[in-house]
Design a protein around this motif. Structure first.
Motif, PDB file in Angstrom:
ATOM      1  N   TRP A 271       1.136   4.953   7.252  1.00  0.00           N
ATOM      2  CA  TRP A 271       1.582   5.772   6.122  1.00  0.00           C
ATOM      3  C   TRP A 271       2.437   4.941   5.169  1.00  0.00           C
ATOM      4  O   TRP A 271       2.298   5.049   3.946  1.00  0.00           O
ATOM      5  N   GLU A 272       3.311   4.106   5.718  1.00  0.00           N
ATOM      6  CA  GLU A 272       4.148   3.255   4.882  1.00  0.00           C
ATOM      7  C   GLU A 272       3.313   2.253   4.096  1.00  0.00           C
ATOM      8  O   GLU A 272       3.582   1.999   2.907  1.00  0.00           O
ATOM      9  N   VAL A 273       2.317   1.674   4.732  1.00  0.00           N
ATOM     10  CA  VAL A 273       1.453   0.718   4.026  1.00  0.00           C
ATOM     11  C   VAL A 273       0.733   1.412   2.876  1.00  0.00           C
ATOM     12  O   VAL A 273       0.584   0.852   1.784  1.00  0.00           O
ATOM     13  N   GLU A 274       0.309   2.640   3.099  1.00  0.00           N
ATOM     14  CA  GLU A 274      -0.328   3.408   2.023  1.00  0.00           C
ATOM     15  C   GLU A 274       0.639   3.631   0.867  1.00  0.00           C
ATOM     16  O   GLU A 274       0.265   3.523  -0.307  1.00  0.00           O
ATOM     17  N   ALA A 279       2.594   1.955  -4.613  1.00  0.00           N
ATOM     18  CA  ALA A 279       3.601   1.303  -5.452  1.00  0.00           C
ATOM     19  C   ALA A 279       3.010   0.109  -6.190  1.00  0.00           C
ATOM     20  O   ALA A 279       3.293  -0.116  -7.373  1.00  0.00           O
ATOM     21  N   VAL A 280       2.192  -0.666  -5.495  1.00  0.00           N
ATOM     22  CA  VAL A 280       1.540  -1.824  -6.126  1.00  0.00           C
ATOM     23  C   VAL A 280       0.596  -1.362  -7.231  1.00  0.00           C
ATOM     24  O   VAL A 280       0.563  -1.944  -8.325  1.00  0.00           O
ATOM     25  N   ASP A 512       2.339  -9.265  -2.848  1.00  0.00           N
ATOM     26  CA  ASP A 512       2.756  -8.483  -1.697  1.00  0.00           C
ATOM     27  C   ASP A 512       1.600  -8.456  -0.704  1.00  0.00           C
ATOM     28  O   ASP A 512       0.461  -8.147  -1.073  1.00  0.00           O
ATOM     29  N   VAL A 513       1.881  -8.783   0.557  1.00  0.00           N
ATOM     30  CA  VAL A 513       0.823  -8.888   1.561  1.00  0.00           C
ATOM     31  C   VAL A 513       1.200  -8.077   2.787  1.00  0.00           C
ATOM     32  O   VAL A 513       2.377  -7.795   3.041  1.00  0.00           O
ATOM     33  N   ARG A 523      -3.810  -9.202   0.783  1.00  0.00           N
ATOM     34  CA  ARG A 523      -3.003  -8.975  -0.412  1.00  0.00           C
ATOM     35  C   ARG A 523      -3.099  -7.512  -0.850  1.00  0.00           C
ATOM     36  O   ARG A 523      -4.175  -7.030  -1.180  1.00  0.00           O
ATOM     37  N   LEU A 524      -1.963  -6.841  -0.881  1.00  0.00           N
ATOM     38  CA  LEU A 524      -1.912  -5.522  -1.504  1.00  0.00           C
ATOM     39  C   LEU A 524      -2.063  -5.640  -3.010  1.00  0.00           C
ATOM     40  O   LEU A 524      -2.468  -4.689  -3.688  1.00  0.00           O
TER      41      LEU A 524
END
Length: 544
Positions: A271-274, A279-280, A512-513, A523-524
């Motif tokens: 969930w945090e990665v999402e 944000a990116v 950001d990765v 890579r995000l």
């Protein structure tokens, strides 16, 4: 500007003036009615408030798992995690509220929830059954959770905050920090319980709850001390009264909790990665608007602020706001690493280094840097520096994708490229090779890149800052870690050791990765242009 209370009707005051303290004089601009007739009148004639309870936050089960992981580290201890209070900006005006990251992470709340709130993890067996709440954590505790939470929870979460007051109260119309007519409709206990799955209680009951069973042979108290000085002082008073650790010993107890809450965020759940990807994506939109504003910026005496403003507007439209103060550094300003004045001109033929990130409503932030040619084309010297930094970024990314890579190795890979390029350009001291410079007695290349290449990213732009070195910098990369890769070269205009054609050029490229479940690094920021050709096409496509 804040509204003034002078529009409210005032009573005639025939009494002689009473001397005021300095603290009381802040209310001199107010003419607040105090008669019973007015209070009855302003509290009447309102329609019903919404009756439907909010749905459960999508973050709630993830936050439950985090709380269970933290609680398992401190069985039997009462853990106090404040959101923090409002901070005065000037006189009686406050900054926009942003809760402490440990609170947001463990409560699963975002945006401005909730000044002065305190999350308490009660060791099971001590939590009060009455406490003022309505419904213990039903599906939010003991379900196993989405991230392998403990099967037997050690604590019950209780969230203390100031719920909205009734319309018949003076707070409703007269309290500028909490009154509904001043700050809008605030939540009820029932609404917060429904949204978070956490049992809630009025903040006024916090002191009694902290004191319950506290003592050398009872419950130990730990608090995230930096989050709220008033709550920390309250915890200290309770500890003193209960005969618990004080002074340096108490600080050690509290530091262990702060360290644990920081290390808990070293790996992110899905969930945090999402949220970070959101944000990116919003940050990419902000960069697009910033580039579109370049023509106006080049004609403005504070062109850097034109760029800053364009990005900031998108950050507020698409998220909660900025994750940190935007750097919009044109020309030689790019060589000041934390240039946030942004009061300079944006000139044709120069580069502008933009370091910016959108913080979304969940409070997760991106952190992206792109170095953009104002004219849409790099000059030959600019391209030379840019390509060197890009090569360093590629090397760092490749090293991160090597099995067994440690966090510190990412920086080392970037430095190998930076040192090699500086040797090629004849910028290292006479007789010093790149290999010499990379040794502990060298490091001459660091004159032109004094910062690190990577830092953890999440709720804080420099996330997990209180984690132990062996858990962060020295640790192997593992799934769920999110961090930046951001090499740079900074050649100040007055640096006489830099070839003349390179002076005044500053370049940083920051991505950001995330480490995925299979250990690969992704890579995000893949959708944000970064190669020379991509950046030129990006700028030219948006401004012609």
């Amino acid at each position: 500007m804040n509204a003034s209370e002078t529009d409210a009707p005032a009573e005639a005051d025939a009494a002689a003036p009473v001397p005021q303290s300095l603290a009381q004089r802040g209310d001199n601009r107010s003419h607040r009615p105090t008669n019973r007739a007015f209070r009855d009148f302003i509290g009447s004639g309102w329609g019903p408030r919404p009756q439907e309870l909010p749905s459960r936050n999508e973050s709630a089960p993830w936050a439950t798992a985090r709380r269970e992981s933290l609680g398992a580290l401190f069985p039997g201890d009462r853990l106090v995690i404040p959101a923090g209070g409002l901070v005065t900006r000037n006189n009686d005006c406050d900054y926009r509220f942003r809760p402490h990251s440990a609170f947001a992470h463990l409560a699963g709340t975002g945006t401005d929830f909730e000044p002065d709130a305190v999350l308490v993890l009660e060791p099971l067996g001590t939590a009060s059954a009455d406490g003022g709440g309505h419904g213990v954590n039903d599906d939010a505790q003991g379900t196993g959770g989405p991230q392998g939470a403990q099967s037997a929870p050690t604590h019950e979460a209780v969230l203390y905050f100031r719920p909205r007051a009734s319309r018949s109260s003076e707070e409703f119309y007269a309290d500028t920090r909490y009154g509904e007519l001043w700050v809008g409709l605030r939540p009820s206990i029932e609404e917060v319980e429904a949204a978070t799955g956490i049992r809630c209680a009025h903040i006024d009951s916090l002191e009694d709850a902290l004191a319950k069973d506290a003592g050398p042979d009872g419950v130990q108290l730990r608090v995230v001390a930096e989050a709220d000085q008033a709550v920390t002082a309250l915890v200290d008073r309770v500890r003193t009264a209960a005969g618990l650790a004080a002074g340096q010993a108490a600080q050690q107890v509290d530091d262990a909790l702060a360290e644990a809450t920081s290390e808990l965020r070293l790996t992110k759940d899905s969930w945090e990665v999402e949220q970070l990807q959101r944000a990116v994506d919003a940050t990419k939109a902000g960069f697009d608007d910033l580039i579109r504003s370049i023509p106006r910026a080049t004609g403005h005496w504070r062109g850097e602020r034109v760029l800053e403003g364009a990005f900031g507007a998108k950050a507020r439209e698409e998220g909660n706001g900025l994750g940190y103060e935007t750097i919009a550094a044109a020309g030689n300003h790019a060589n000041t690493l934390h240039w946030i004045n942004n009061d300079g001109a944006v000139r044709p033929g120069e580069l502008v280094l933009v370091d910016a990130g959108v913080e979304v409503d969940s409070l997760y932030t991106a952190d992206v840097t792109r170095t953009i040619p104002v004219d849409g084309r790099f000059t030959a010297p600019q391209r030379r520096v840019y390509q060197a930094v890009l090569d360093a970024a590629h090397a760092a990314f490749a090293r991160a994708n090597t099995p067994g890579c440690r966090f510190r190795d990412v920086h080392a890979a970037a430095m190998e490229v930076i040192a090699a390029r500086l040797e090629e350009w004849g910028m290292l001291p006479n007789g010093v090779t790149a290999a010499d410079s990379l040794g502990p007695d060298g490091q001459f290349h660091r004159r032109w890149m004094v910062h690190g290449t990577s830092h953890h990213l999440g709720l804080d732009v420099h996330d997990c800052a209180q984690a132990r070195r062996e858990m962060s910098m020295e640790a192997e990369l593992r799934p769920g870690m999110v961090f930046t890769i951001e090499p740079g070269l900074y050649f100040r205009a007055d640096d006489l050791l830099v070839p003349e054609e390179l002076r005044g050029i500053g370049v940083r490229i920051e991505d950001d990765v995330v480490v995925d479940a299979d250990g690969s690094v992704r890579r995000l920021t893949q959708a944000i242009p970064r190669t020379v050709d991509e950046v030129e096409a990006w700028v030219s496509g948006l401004i012609g």
